[in-house]
Design a protein around this motif. Structure first.
Motif, PDB file in Angstrom:
ATOM      1  N   ARG A   1       0.835  -1.201   0.000  1.00  0.00           N
ATOM      2  CA  ARG A   1       0.000   0.000   0.000  1.00  0.00           C
ATOM      3  C   ARG A   1       0.867   1.247   0.000  1.00  0.00           C
ATOM      4  NH1 ARG A   1      -3.337   1.033   4.887  1.00  0.00           N
ATOM      5  NH2 ARG A   1      -3.823   3.201   4.595  1.00  0.00           N
ATOM      6  N   ALA A   2       1.920   1.256   0.802  1.00  0.00           N
ATOM      7  CA  ALA A   2       2.832   2.402   0.851  1.00  0.00           C
ATOM      8  C   ALA A   2       3.508   2.607  -0.507  1.00  0.00           C
ATOM      9  CB  ALA A   2       3.880   2.203   1.945  1.00  0.00           C
ATOM     10  N   ALA A   3       3.924   1.517  -1.135  1.00  0.00           N
ATOM     11  CA  ALA A   3       4.562   1.618  -2.448  1.00  0.00           C
ATOM     12  C   ALA A   3       3.582   2.181  -3.478  1.00  0.00           C
ATOM     13  CB  ALA A   3       5.080   0.255  -2.886  1.00  0.00           C
ATOM     14  N   THR A   4       2.345   1.760  -3.401  1.00  0.00           N
ATOM     15  CA  THR A   4       1.319   2.263  -4.321  1.00  0.00           C
ATOM     16  C   THR A   4       1.082   3.745  -4.105  1.00  0.00           C
ATOM     17  OG1 THR A   4       0.258   0.095  -4.432  1.00  0.00           O
ATOM     18  CG2 THR A   4      -1.088   1.997  -5.051  1.00  0.00           C
ATOM     19  N   ILE A   5       1.014   4.164  -2.858  1.00  0.00           N
ATOM     20  CA  ILE A   5       0.817   5.582  -2.551  1.00  0.00           C
ATOM     21  C   ILE A   5       1.989   6.399  -3.091  1.00  0.00           C
ATOM     22  CG2 ILE A   5       0.697   7.281  -0.675  1.00  0.00           C
ATOM     23  CD1 ILE A   5      -0.862   5.077   0.917  1.00  0.00           C
ATOM     24  N   GLY A   6       3.203   5.896  -2.922  1.00  0.00           N
ATOM     25  CA  GLY A   6       4.373   6.591  -3.449  1.00  0.00           C
ATOM     26  C   GLY A   6       4.324   6.715  -4.963  1.00  0.00           C
ATOM     27  N   LEU A   7       3.919   5.648  -5.631  1.00  0.00           N
ATOM     28  CA  LEU A   7       3.797   5.662  -7.085  1.00  0.00           C
ATOM     29  C   LEU A   7       2.725   6.651  -7.537  1.00  0.00           C
ATOM     30  CD1 LEU A   7       4.644   4.444  -9.809  1.00  0.00           C
ATOM     31  CD2 LEU A   7       2.941   2.666  -9.434  1.00  0.00           C
ATOM     32  N   ILE A   8       1.610   6.670  -6.845  1.00  0.00           N
ATOM     33  CA  ILE A   8       0.538   7.611  -7.183  1.00  0.00           C
ATOM     34  C   ILE A   8       1.015   9.042  -6.984  1.00  0.00           C
ATOM     35  CG2 ILE A   8      -1.746   8.449  -6.496  1.00  0.00           C
ATOM     36  CD1 ILE A   8      -2.427   5.466  -5.868  1.00  0.00           C
ATOM     37  N   ALA A   9       1.741   9.305  -5.894  1.00  0.00           N
ATOM     38  CA  ALA A   9       2.255  10.656  -5.637  1.00  0.00           C
ATOM     39  C   ALA A   9       3.181  11.103  -6.764  1.00  0.00           C
ATOM     40  CB  ALA A   9       2.983  10.702  -4.297  1.00  0.00           C
ATOM     41  N   GLU A  10       4.059  10.213  -7.215  1.00  0.00           N
ATOM     42  CA  GLU A  10       4.977  10.565  -8.300  1.00  0.00           C
ATOM     43  C   GLU A  10       4.225  10.759  -9.624  1.00  0.00           C
ATOM     44  OE1 GLU A  10       7.985  11.571  -8.161  1.00  0.00           O
ATOM     45  OE2 GLU A  10       8.390  11.033  -6.072  1.00  0.00           O
ATOM     46  N   THR A  11       3.212   9.952  -9.864  1.00  0.00           N
ATOM     47  CA  THR A  11       2.405  10.106 -11.073  1.00  0.00           C
ATOM     48  C   THR A  11       1.645  11.428 -11.046  1.00  0.00           C
ATOM     49  OG1 THR A  11       2.190   7.712 -11.276  1.00  0.00           O
ATOM     50  CG2 THR A  11       0.578   9.044 -12.471  1.00  0.00           C
TER      51      THR A  11
ATOM     52  N   CYS B   1      -3.025  11.990   0.830  1.00  0.00           N
ATOM     53  CA  CYS B   1      -2.415  12.300   2.127  1.00  0.00           C
ATOM     54  C   CYS B   1      -3.095  11.518   3.256  1.00  0.00           C
ATOM     55  CB  CYS B   1      -2.468  13.803   2.396  1.00  0.00           C
ATOM     56  SG  CYS B   1      -1.374  14.758   1.327  1.00  0.00           S
ATOM     57  N   ALA B   2      -4.405  11.404   3.189  1.00  0.00           N
ATOM     58  CA  ALA B   2      -5.126  10.640   4.210  1.00  0.00           C
ATOM     59  C   ALA B   2      -4.697   9.174   4.191  1.00  0.00           C
ATOM     60  CB  ALA B   2      -6.633  10.751   3.989  1.00  0.00           C
ATOM     61  N   ASP B   3      -4.505   8.628   3.004  1.00  0.00           N
ATOM     62  CA  ASP B   3      -4.023   7.244   2.895  1.00  0.00           C
ATOM     63  C   ASP B   3      -2.628   7.107   3.495  1.00  0.00           C
ATOM     64  OD1 ASP B   3      -6.361   6.444   1.659  1.00  0.00           O
ATOM     65  OD2 ASP B   3      -5.519   6.495  -0.373  1.00  0.00           O
ATOM     66  N   ALA B   4      -1.772   8.086   3.239  1.00  0.00           N
ATOM     67  CA  ALA B   4      -0.410   8.038   3.779  1.00  0.00           C
ATOM     68  C   ALA B   4      -0.415   8.131   5.300  1.00  0.00           C
ATOM     69  CB  ALA B   4       0.437   9.158   3.177  1.00  0.00           C
ATOM     70  N   VAL B   5      -1.242   8.988   5.839  1.00  0.00           N
ATOM     71  CA  VAL B   5      -1.319   9.159   7.290  1.00  0.00           C
ATOM     72  C   VAL B   5      -1.838   7.895   7.968  1.00  0.00           C
ATOM     73  CG1 VAL B   5      -2.538  10.438   9.106  1.00  0.00           C
ATOM     74  CG2 VAL B   5      -1.499  11.671   7.218  1.00  0.00           C
TER      75      VAL B   5
ATOM     76  N   LEU C   1       6.328   3.401   7.642  1.00  0.00           N
ATOM     77  CA  LEU C   1       5.996   3.382   6.221  1.00  0.00           C
ATOM     78  C   LEU C   1       5.570   4.764   5.744  1.00  0.00           C
ATOM     79  CD1 LEU C   1       4.067  -0.001   5.930  1.00  0.00           C
ATOM     80  CD2 LEU C   1       6.366   0.527   5.076  1.00  0.00           C
ATOM     81  N   GLY C   2       4.840   5.461   6.565  1.00  0.00           N
ATOM     82  CA  GLY C   2       4.435   6.821   6.221  1.00  0.00           C
ATOM     83  C   GLY C   2       5.629   7.747   6.053  1.00  0.00           C
ATOM     84  N   ARG C   3       6.619   7.576   6.907  1.00  0.00           N
ATOM     85  CA  ARG C   3       7.824   8.413   6.801  1.00  0.00           C
ATOM     86  C   ARG C   3       8.552   8.194   5.486  1.00  0.00           C
ATOM     87  NH1 ARG C   3       9.427   7.786  12.938  1.00  0.00           N
ATOM     88  NH2 ARG C   3       8.496   9.707  13.690  1.00  0.00           N
ATOM     89  N   GLU C   4       8.470   6.983   4.949  1.00  0.00           N
ATOM     90  CA  GLU C   4       9.109   6.701   3.669  1.00  0.00           C
ATOM     91  C   GLU C   4       8.469   7.490   2.519  1.00  0.00           C
ATOM     92  OE1 GLU C   4       9.197   2.504   2.942  1.00  0.00           O
ATOM     93  OE2 GLU C   4      10.212   2.091   4.843  1.00  0.00           O
ATOM     94  N   LEU C   5       7.280   8.009   2.747  1.00  0.00           N
ATOM     95  CA  LEU C   5       6.569   8.753   1.711  1.00  0.00           C
ATOM     96  C   LEU C   5       6.827  10.255   1.780  1.00  0.00           C
ATOM     97  CD1 LEU C   5       3.237   6.789   1.818  1.00  0.00           C
ATOM     98  CD2 LEU C   5       5.002   6.696   0.058  1.00  0.00           C
ATOM     99  N   ILE C   6       7.634  10.687   2.720  1.00  0.00           N
ATOM    100  CA  ILE C   6       7.919  12.122   2.845  1.00  0.00           C
ATOM    101  C   ILE C   6       8.487  12.667   1.540  1.00  0.00           C
ATOM    102  CG2 ILE C   6       9.404  13.820   3.982  1.00  0.00           C
ATOM    103  CD1 ILE C   6       8.966  12.230   6.590  1.00  0.00           C
ATOM    104  N   GLY C   7       9.436  11.954   0.938  1.00  0.00           N
ATOM    105  CA  GLY C   7      10.040  12.421  -0.315  1.00  0.00           C
ATOM    106  C   GLY C   7       9.032  12.595  -1.437  1.00  0.00           C
ATOM    107  N   PRO C   8       8.308  11.539  -1.799  1.00  0.00           N
ATOM    108  CA  PRO C   8       7.345  11.686  -2.897  1.00  0.00           C
ATOM    109  C   PRO C   8       6.255  12.723  -2.618  1.00  0.00           C
ATOM    110  CG  PRO C   8       7.707   9.361  -2.420  1.00  0.00           C
ATOM    111  CD  PRO C   8       8.423  10.149  -1.363  1.00  0.00           C
ATOM    112  N   LEU C   9       5.778  12.765  -1.383  1.00  0.00           N
ATOM    113  CA  LEU C   9       4.725  13.742  -1.062  1.00  0.00           C
ATOM    114  C   LEU C   9       5.278  15.160  -1.043  1.00  0.00           C
ATOM    115  CD1 LEU C   9       2.733  11.747   1.632  1.00  0.00           C
ATOM    116  CD2 LEU C   9       2.035  12.258  -0.716  1.00  0.00           C
TER     117      LEU C   9
END
Length: 89
Positions: free
Chosen positions: A9-19, A50-54, A60-68
């Motif tokens: 799920r975290a990987a998907t959120i990161g991919l969506i953020a980059e897209t 953002c709600a999904d990341a939180v 795992l959420g911290r790993e999304l700081i870069g893409p977000l």
């Protein structure tokens, strides 16, 4: 939900953020070229992302700081481009 599901799920959120960031980059280029763009729904999509990341476990959420953060920066750049764009009329 197990750890593998959360990691996926975290990987998907990161991919969506980059897209989304790429989409916003294209929108900014179009605005620079004088093309009108439809941004309806962008705020809702970013809010949902953002709600999904939180909702993820903190590590795992911290790993999304870069893409977000990159998405936020690109949205800010788009906002500035829209502010600076000449108005039609």
């Amino acid at each position: 939900m197990d750890d593998n599901d959360e990691t996926e799920r975290a990987a998907t959120i990161g991919l969506i953020a980059e897209t989304m960031r790429s989409t916003v980059t294209v929108a900014r280029a179009l605005v620079d070229a004088g093309v009108r763009v439809d941004l309806s729904g962008l705020d809702r999509e970013v809010s949902d992302l953002c709600a999904d990341a939180v909702a993820l476990p903190r590590p795992l959420g911290r790993e999304l700081i870069g893409p977000l953060s990159r998405l936020r920066d690109e949205i800010s750049a788009l906002e500035q481009t829209l502010t600076d764009a000449p108005t039609a009329g």
